[in-house]
Design a protein around this motif. Structure first.
Motif, PDB file in Angstrom:
ATOM      1  N   GLY A  64      -1.192  -2.740  -2.337  1.00 38.80           N
ATOM      2  CA  GLY A  64      -1.392  -2.490  -3.755  1.00 38.80           C
ATOM      3  C   GLY A  64      -2.238  -1.266  -4.003  1.00 38.80           C
ATOM      4  O   GLY A  64      -2.473  -0.446  -3.108  1.00 38.80           O
ATOM      5  N   ARG A  65      -2.726  -1.178  -5.193  1.00 41.29           N
ATOM      6  CA  ARG A  65      -3.532  -0.049  -5.644  1.00 41.29           C
ATOM      7  C   ARG A  65      -4.768   0.173  -4.774  1.00 41.29           C
ATOM      8  O   ARG A  65      -5.253   1.283  -4.637  1.00 41.29           O
ATOM      9  N   GLY A  66      -5.256  -0.873  -4.144  1.00 43.68           N
ATOM     10  CA  GLY A  66      -6.453  -0.780  -3.322  1.00 43.68           C
ATOM     11  C   GLY A  66      -6.355   0.167  -2.145  1.00 43.68           C
ATOM     12  O   GLY A  66      -7.365   0.538  -1.559  1.00 43.68           O
ATOM     13  N   ILE A  67      -5.153   0.611  -1.806  1.00 46.28           N
ATOM     14  CA  ILE A  67      -4.981   1.528  -0.678  1.00 46.28           C
ATOM     15  C   ILE A  67      -5.517   2.927  -1.013  1.00 46.28           C
ATOM     16  O   ILE A  67      -5.750   3.731  -0.115  1.00 46.28           O
ATOM     17  N   ASP A  68      -5.711   3.201  -2.288  1.00 43.80           N
ATOM     18  CA  ASP A  68      -6.368   4.437  -2.746  1.00 43.80           C
ATOM     19  C   ASP A  68      -5.621   5.737  -2.480  1.00 43.80           C
ATOM     20  O   ASP A  68      -6.175   6.794  -2.706  1.00 43.80           O
ATOM     21  N   GLY A  69      -4.424   5.694  -1.982  1.00 47.75           N
ATOM     22  CA  GLY A  69      -3.678   6.937  -1.807  1.00 47.75           C
ATOM     23  C   GLY A  69      -2.656   6.859  -0.699  1.00 47.75           C
ATOM     24  O   GLY A  69      -2.762   6.060   0.225  1.00 47.75           O
ATOM     25  N   GLU A  70      -1.659   7.686  -0.821  1.00 49.71           N
ATOM     26  CA  GLU A  70      -0.556   7.738   0.140  1.00 49.71           C
ATOM     27  C   GLU A  70      -1.041   8.040   1.555  1.00 49.71           C
ATOM     28  O   GLU A  70      -0.485   7.541   2.531  1.00 49.71           O
ATOM     29  N   ASP A  71      -2.096   8.829   1.666  1.00 50.09           N
ATOM     30  CA  ASP A  71      -2.625   9.194   2.984  1.00 50.09           C
ATOM     31  C   ASP A  71      -3.122   7.990   3.778  1.00 50.09           C
ATOM     32  O   ASP A  71      -3.236   8.061   5.001  1.00 50.09           O
ATOM     33  N   ALA A  80       2.231  -4.121  14.089  1.00 52.11           N
ATOM     34  CA  ALA A  80       1.518  -5.081  14.930  1.00 52.11           C
ATOM     35  C   ALA A  80       2.025  -6.505  14.728  1.00 52.11           C
ATOM     36  O   ALA A  80       2.109  -7.279  15.688  1.00 52.11           O
ATOM     37  N   VAL A  81       2.367  -6.848  13.495  1.00 46.42           N
ATOM     38  CA  VAL A  81       2.808  -8.220  13.193  1.00 46.42           C
ATOM     39  C   VAL A  81       4.326  -8.360  13.125  1.00 46.42           C
ATOM     40  O   VAL A  81       4.834  -9.438  12.839  1.00 46.42           O
ATOM     41  N   GLY A  82       5.032  -7.278  13.391  1.00 50.10           N
ATOM     42  CA  GLY A  82       6.498  -7.327  13.332  1.00 50.10           C
ATOM     43  C   GLY A  82       7.015  -7.495  11.919  1.00 50.10           C
ATOM     44  O   GLY A  82       8.007  -8.188  11.687  1.00 50.10           O
ATOM     45  N   GLY A  83       6.346  -6.857  10.984  1.00 50.94           N
ATOM     46  CA  GLY A  83       6.695  -7.013   9.575  1.00 50.94           C
ATOM     47  C   GLY A  83       7.292  -5.782   8.933  1.00 50.94           C
ATOM     48  O   GLY A  83       7.419  -4.726   9.553  1.00 50.94           O
ATOM     49  N   THR A  84       7.639  -5.951   7.683  1.00 53.18           N
ATOM     50  CA  THR A  84       8.209  -4.906   6.845  1.00 53.18           C
ATOM     51  C   THR A  84       7.205  -4.554   5.752  1.00 53.18           C
ATOM     52  O   THR A  84       6.580  -5.451   5.184  1.00 53.18           O
ATOM     53  N   VAL A  85       7.065  -3.281   5.448  1.00 51.83           N
ATOM     54  CA  VAL A  85       6.124  -2.826   4.422  1.00 51.83           C
ATOM     55  C   VAL A  85       6.758  -2.925   3.036  1.00 51.83           C
ATOM     56  O   VAL A  85       7.910  -2.545   2.834  1.00 51.83           O
ATOM     57  N   ALA A  86       5.970  -3.454   2.108  1.00 49.54           N
ATOM     58  CA  ALA A  86       6.373  -3.545   0.703  1.00 49.54           C
ATOM     59  C   ALA A  86       5.180  -3.110  -0.146  1.00 49.54           C
ATOM     60  O   ALA A  86       4.132  -2.742   0.388  1.00 49.54           O
ATOM     61  N   ALA A  87       5.348  -3.170  -1.466  1.00 49.19           N
ATOM     62  CA  ALA A  87       4.282  -2.728  -2.361  1.00 49.19           C
ATOM     63  C   ALA A  87       4.357  -3.438  -3.694  1.00 49.19           C
ATOM     64  O   ALA A  87       5.414  -3.927  -4.101  1.00 49.19           O
ATOM     65  N   SER A  88       3.217  -3.474  -4.364  1.00 54.93           N
ATOM     66  CA  SER A  88       3.193  -3.865  -5.771  1.00 54.93           C
ATOM     67  C   SER A  88       3.589  -2.625  -6.574  1.00 54.93           C
ATOM     68  O   SER A  88       3.828  -1.562  -6.006  1.00 54.93           O
ATOM     69  N   SER A  89       3.624  -2.736  -7.879  1.00 51.49           N
ATOM     70  CA  SER A  89       4.125  -1.606  -8.670  1.00 51.49           C
ATOM     71  C   SER A  89       3.260  -0.342  -8.647  1.00 51.49           C
ATOM     72  O   SER A  89       3.815   0.759  -8.643  1.00 51.49           O
ATOM     73  N   PRO A  90       1.915  -0.406  -8.621  1.00 53.92           N
ATOM     74  CA  PRO A  90       1.149   0.846  -8.665  1.00 53.92           C
ATOM     75  C   PRO A  90       1.482   1.847  -7.552  1.00 53.92           C
ATOM     76  O   PRO A  90       1.689   3.036  -7.851  1.00 53.92           O
TER      77      PRO A  90
END
Length: 121
Positions: free
Chosen positions: A11-18, A29-39
């Protein structure tokens, strides 16, 4: 996203694309897929096909890791069928904790690398 057993959503808490590398490392590490909230999607940090929520995809993975996601109702609508929800957020009053089976109150920039390392061991 539809068939993922593990979803690592940011979510927004990541503070930036970087800072997304932290999330991709955890997903690896967990064998997962990346997703996101709307921000993050609205800011162009991730493509729209990665958005979970009322205006995005509805997912039902075995494990949903919500990283830096506040837990707005629109987002919860897209992940509420997840079997196990783990939330990481620095705000102990964030609504995501109401939907979480497990919660970590802490700075994602400390917690995520430690979690990635622990899973990798």
């Amino acid at each position: 996203l539809d068939d993922a057993d593990v979803v690592v959503a940011v979510g927004r808490g990541i503070d930036g694309e970087d800072n997304l590398d932290l999330i991709f490392d955890l997903a690896d590490a967990v064998g997962g897929t990346v997703a996101a909230s709307s921000p993050p999607v609205k800011r162009g940090w991730l493509p729209a096909d990665r958005q979970v929520g009322q205006s995005g995809a509805t997912v039902a993975p075995d494990v949903y890791l919500a990283v830096g996601i506040s837990g707005a109702a629109q987002h919860l609508a897209g992940m509420c069928d997840s079997d196990t929800v783990v939330a990481i957020n620095s705000d102990p009053t964030a609504p995501i904790f109401d939907a979480a089976d497990y919660g970590v109150v802490g700075d994602l920039f400390d917690v995520v690398p430690a979690l990635s390392a622990a899973v990798g061991e």
